[in-house]
Design an enzyme around this catalytic site. Structure first.
Site, PDB file in Angstrom:
ATOM      1  N   HIS A  72       0.844  -1.199   0.000  1.00 28.89           N
ATOM      2  CA  HIS A  72       0.000   0.000   0.000  1.00 28.89           C
ATOM      3  C   HIS A  72       0.879   1.248   0.000  1.00 28.89           C
ATOM      4  O   HIS A  72       1.779   1.373   0.830  1.00 28.89           O
ATOM      5  CB  HIS A  72      -0.923   0.013   1.227  1.00 28.89           C
ATOM      6  CG  HIS A  72      -2.138  -0.844   1.078  1.00 28.89           C
ATOM      7  ND1 HIS A  72      -3.329  -0.562   1.673  1.00 28.89           N
ATOM      8  CD2 HIS A  72      -2.336  -1.981   0.375  1.00 28.89           C
ATOM      9  CE1 HIS A  72      -4.226  -1.475   1.351  1.00 28.89           C
ATOM     10  NE2 HIS A  72      -3.648  -2.361   0.564  1.00 28.89           N
ATOM     11  N   TYR A 201      -9.352   5.577   7.286  1.00 26.53           N
ATOM     12  CA  TYR A 201      -9.440   5.924   8.706  1.00 26.53           C
ATOM     13  C   TYR A 201     -10.478   7.036   8.818  1.00 26.53           C
ATOM     14  O   TYR A 201     -10.308   8.094   8.211  1.00 26.53           O
ATOM     15  CB  TYR A 201      -8.098   6.424   9.237  1.00 26.53           C
ATOM     16  CG  TYR A 201      -7.018   5.373   9.336  1.00 26.53           C
ATOM     17  CD1 TYR A 201      -6.247   5.023   8.228  1.00 26.53           C
ATOM     18  CD2 TYR A 201      -6.744   4.736  10.546  1.00 26.53           C
ATOM     19  CE1 TYR A 201      -5.246   4.058   8.319  1.00 26.53           C
ATOM     20  CE2 TYR A 201      -5.741   3.767  10.647  1.00 26.53           C
ATOM     21  CZ  TYR A 201      -5.003   3.449   9.527  1.00 26.53           C
ATOM     22  OH  TYR A 201      -4.012   2.494   9.613  1.00 26.53           O
ATOM     23  N   PRO A 293      -4.073   0.472  18.668  1.00 24.53           N
ATOM     24  CA  PRO A 293      -3.815  -0.058  17.328  1.00 24.53           C
ATOM     25  C   PRO A 293      -3.960   0.945  16.200  1.00 24.53           C
ATOM     26  O   PRO A 293      -3.643   0.643  15.058  1.00 24.53           O
ATOM     27  CB  PRO A 293      -4.846  -1.175  17.190  1.00 24.53           C
ATOM     28  CG  PRO A 293      -5.931  -0.803  18.128  1.00 24.53           C
ATOM     29  CD  PRO A 293      -5.284  -0.084  19.267  1.00 24.53           C
ATOM     30  N   LYS A 297       1.247  -0.018  15.079  1.00 28.15           N
ATOM     31  CA  LYS A 297       2.667  -0.068  15.469  1.00 28.15           C
ATOM     32  C   LYS A 297       3.035  -1.303  16.300  1.00 28.15           C
ATOM     33  O   LYS A 297       4.210  -1.595  16.486  1.00 28.15           O
ATOM     34  CB  LYS A 297       3.013   1.180  16.276  1.00 28.15           C
ATOM     35  CG  LYS A 297       3.063   2.449  15.449  1.00 28.15           C
ATOM     36  CD  LYS A 297       4.131   2.370  14.389  1.00 28.15           C
ATOM     37  CE  LYS A 297       3.945   3.418  13.301  1.00 28.15           C
ATOM     38  NZ  LYS A 297       4.614   3.058  12.061  1.00 28.15           N
ATOM     39  N   TYR A 385       3.922   6.814   9.948  1.00 29.77           N
ATOM     40  CA  TYR A 385       3.075   5.666   9.594  1.00 29.77           C
ATOM     41  C   TYR A 385       3.900   4.572   8.917  1.00 29.77           C
ATOM     42  O   TYR A 385       3.768   3.391   9.231  1.00 29.77           O
ATOM     43  CB  TYR A 385       1.948   6.122   8.665  1.00 29.77           C
ATOM     44  CG  TYR A 385       0.867   5.082   8.439  1.00 29.77           C
ATOM     45  CD1 TYR A 385       0.934   4.184   7.371  1.00 29.77           C
ATOM     46  CD2 TYR A 385      -0.232   4.980   9.304  1.00 29.77           C
ATOM     47  CE1 TYR A 385      -0.044   3.224   7.166  1.00 29.77           C
ATOM     48  CE2 TYR A 385      -1.222   4.020   9.107  1.00 29.77           C
ATOM     49  CZ  TYR A 385      -1.122   3.151   8.031  1.00 29.77           C
ATOM     50  OH  TYR A 385      -2.096   2.187   7.855  1.00 29.77           O
TER      51      TYR A 385
END
Ligand code: APR
Ligand code: PHB
Length: 390
Positions: A72, A201, A293, A297, A385
């Site tokens: 991704h 998200y 979550p 990580k 990220y």
């Protein structure tokens, strides 16, 4: 029984550590209290940083991940009814993440360990650790109805948040830092095509939602729910209806629903135990730290812990140097706290916090609007990220 490193726990941390040590000729036995099937039944996050995929390649476990995993290069932020793509690839100079379930990582590591004929004592009970403040630590446990004592040079506590290793430390030996969030994540796994080719998200006034995936035919969704909720009180229909209410029109339109394969609620906490080394005992992964979550990580921090720990132990056995083991805790914690900070920040930005009033949503939307319109701000999100450099 004797080995060089006794590893407590056959989750991702213990299994990856075992493979890294084996590759360098260091002997390790894993002691796990559950069955292999039980370990594999746990549904956990599925976003791997490049550092983690490199480690899996390093121990020869990356083949299926590269075949079945989903690279991704970005994800969407949904807020105030609009979706904005965070272009990880362009913001980080070409980096990406791999979407590949932790269950599959664990399965691949288990298979590699078994193929190498390495010893894992599953369904061990009454595990206790001893004399780790001396040069001759040992582990006692029951297995197959018999008591065993495993003598070793080092003990690796890879036994997770509820494990025995951190719990065995003397009073005052560890400082614990903890923040418990006032909500949980209700997760649902379904054999349905993902709603979008990348993750979404969502910051919704009804609560956080996450649209994730495991493959082109299997999806993973999460809804922020009150801590008082019980998964069994959420019908599939209720889940899908609530998810729709937290999505934008195009995602709502594209959503394919189906029967749940798994539904569970996980609490969210930030937790760090300092230090992570006590004589011949080392804590790694969830045994030493927990992140909410949101930033995916948990597995990635565990992977870098065992990368550092394996290097330190290999250096000790090959060069008789204690430099690595003496530096282990400090080296891990520098990275862990940055992961904790990012996970806390992203969680605080994306979730509804009870009792904060209407201003909280306005402030979150303002930060999200700034974030997606500012390249430096988006870069900060993107580089955390994909994973900070080692
Ligand atoms: N004796 C032996 N094994 C134990 C004991 C014990 N007393 N207590 C716990 N265990 C085992 C658990 O059954 C589990 O299989 O230790 C293992 C710990 O695995 P995880 O909890 O998965 O922790 P870790 O390997 O560090 O992986 C971290 O898991 O929770 C996720 O988000 C987290 O992705 C991250 C990853
Ligand atoms: C998941 O797929 O389970 C997942 C993905 C991204 C996250 C958390 C969980 O941030």
């Amino acid at each position: 029984m004797r080995t060089q490193v006794a590893i407590i726990g056959a989750g991702p941390s213990g299994l990856l550590l075992g493979q890294l040590l084996h590759r360098a000729g260091v002997d390790a036995i894993i002691i796990e209290r559950q069955s292999a099937d039980y370990v594999l039944s746990r549904i956990r996050a599925g976003v791997l940083e490049q550092v983690t995929t490199d480690l899996l390649d390093e121990v020869g476990v990356g083949r299926r991940m590269h075949q079945e995993g989903l690279p991704h290069t970005g994800f969407d932020l949904l807020f105030a009814g609009e979706r904005h793509r965070i272009d990880l690839h362009s913001l980080t100079g070409g980096q990406q993440v791999m979407v590949y379930g932790q269950t599959e990582v664990t399965r691949d590591l288990m298979a590699a360990r078994e193929a190498a004929g390495l010893q894992t004592m599953y369904q061990a009970s009454d595990v206790s650790i001893h004399d780790f403040d001396t040069a001759t630590p040992h582990v006692k446990f029951q297995h197959g109805g018999q008591w065993h004592t495993l003598h070793c040079d080092f003990i690796a506590g890879c036994d997770g948040f509820h494990g025995v290793c951190r719990a065995s430390l003397p009073e005052g030996a560890v400082t614990e830092y903890e923040k418990v969030y006032p909500f949980g994540w209700l997760g649902l796994l379904a054999d349905t095509p993902p709603v979008h080719h990348e993750l979404i998200y969502a910051n919704s006034e009804r609560g956080f939602a996450l649209c994730s995936q495991r493959s082109a035919t299997r999806s993973r969704y999460y809804l922020q729910v009150p801590l008082s909720d019980k998964a069994e009180n959420w019908s599939d229909e209720a889940f899908w209806d609530e998810l729709r209410l937290r999505l934008d029109p195009s995602a709502r339109e594209a959503l394919v629903t189906g029967p749940s394969l798994e539904k569970s609620i996980a609490p969210l906490r930030s937790f760090v135990a300092e230090p992570m080394r006590f004589g011949r005992l080392f804590l790694a992964g969830d045994a030493a730290h927990i992140v909410p979550p949101t930033g995916a990580k948990g597995l990635n921090l565990a992977a870098t812990d065992v990368k550092y720990l394996s290097s330190a132990l290999i250096e000790f056995f090959q060069e008789r140097s204690a430099a690595g083991i003496d530096h282990y805790s400090q080296r891990c914690l520098q990275r862990i706290w940055k992961g904790e900070r990012f996970s806390w920040w992203f969680t605080s930005l994306m979730h509804q916090f009870p009792g904060e009033g209407a201003i909280a949503q306005k402030l979150q939307n303002a930060e999200l609007h700034y974030l997606v319109q500012s390249q430096p701000a988006s870069t900060v999100l993107a580089e955390n990220y994909v994973g900070l450099p080692l």
